[in-house]
Design an enzyme around this catalytic site. Sequence first.
Site, PDB file in Angstrom:
ATOM      1  N   ASP A   7       1.991  -2.767  50.233  1.00 49.85           N
ATOM      2  CA  ASP A   7       2.444  -4.018  50.837  1.00 49.85           C
ATOM      3  C   ASP A   7       1.227  -4.873  51.168  1.00 49.85           C
ATOM      4  OD1 ASP A   7       4.446  -5.812  51.800  1.00 49.85           O
ATOM      5  OD2 ASP A   7       3.921  -5.237  53.844  1.00 49.85           O
ATOM      6  N   GLU A   9       0.036  -8.667  53.347  1.00 55.53           N
ATOM      7  CA  GLU A   9       0.334  -9.847  54.151  1.00 55.53           C
ATOM      8  C   GLU A   9      -0.623 -10.938  53.701  1.00 55.53           C
ATOM      9  OE1 GLU A   9       2.908 -10.138  55.944  1.00 55.53           O
ATOM     10  OE2 GLU A   9       3.482  -8.020  56.084  1.00 55.53           O
ATOM     11  N   GLU A  52       2.628 -21.258  60.671  1.00 55.23           N
ATOM     12  CA  GLU A  52       3.900 -20.685  60.228  1.00 55.23           C
ATOM     13  C   GLU A  52       3.714 -19.271  59.672  1.00 55.23           C
ATOM     14  OE1 GLU A  52       2.670 -23.786  57.044  1.00 55.23           O
ATOM     15  OE2 GLU A  52       2.650 -23.553  59.237  1.00 55.23           O
ATOM     16  N   ASP A 155       5.249  -1.580  57.314  1.00 55.32           N
ATOM     17  CA  ASP A 155       6.236  -1.832  56.267  1.00 55.32           C
ATOM     18  C   ASP A 155       6.145  -0.786  55.164  1.00 55.32           C
ATOM     19  OD1 ASP A 155       7.047  -3.975  57.715  1.00 55.32           O
ATOM     20  OD2 ASP A 155       6.388  -5.509  56.300  1.00 55.32           O
TER      21      ASP A 155
END
Length: 232
Positions: A7, A9, A52, A155
């Site tokens: 995973d 980010e 965001e 995750d």
Amino acid sequence: MRQIILDTETTGLDPLQGDRVIEVAAVELVNLLPTGAVFHRLVDPQRDIPAEATRIHGFTNGDLAGKPRFADIIAELVSFLGDAPIIAHNAPFDFGFLDAEFRRCGVQPLDRGRMIDSLALAKQRYPGMPNSLDALCRRLGVDNSMRSSHNAILDCRLLAEVYLELMGGKQPGFELAAALASRAETLAVGETVAWTPRPILVSEPQATDHATFLQAKVKDSLWLKPPFAGAP
């Protein structure tokens, strides 16, 4: 069978628009089960993290100040991945970002033939249903109560459990086999396991009916010859 759960980010959604990787995590599986081997690095993206994006994963510019750049971790990442298949949820997203980072470092991108998309697997199994990682955790009984924000290593660990369920790894037969294997490993050399014979007994009328059926329906039946004939 070695596989890798992966995973990432990122600072945004599109590597072609300059978004970068800020976290990479990978968990090793062997025969669908985590081995404990983990790769986890935070990365300086060399650009600002939009507010965001911070709301999604929680990382700020300050969190990544002084962290290594992707070029500093790529050799270690490639070594950890080896040649194993790579499982990710919405895998094209993660592979797209890794492709961009690898090219930026002058390294050949990962072979897409190694990619296993657990989201695509979930959609095949649960068509028309929500198949986000959170939705799958709830549906498959995986505890995700600690997941307050996106975090690559957490995750990965959740996806490892979800993937095991998607592949049927917790079927009762597998659990029984694991228990028997564990018992076998604890036996000393030469030790035997005590067992009690449990013969299936039949009544006299049942035995008579069986013999009559064999004589009438089965030509030259072995059951009417020794050592079976007359056996209880």
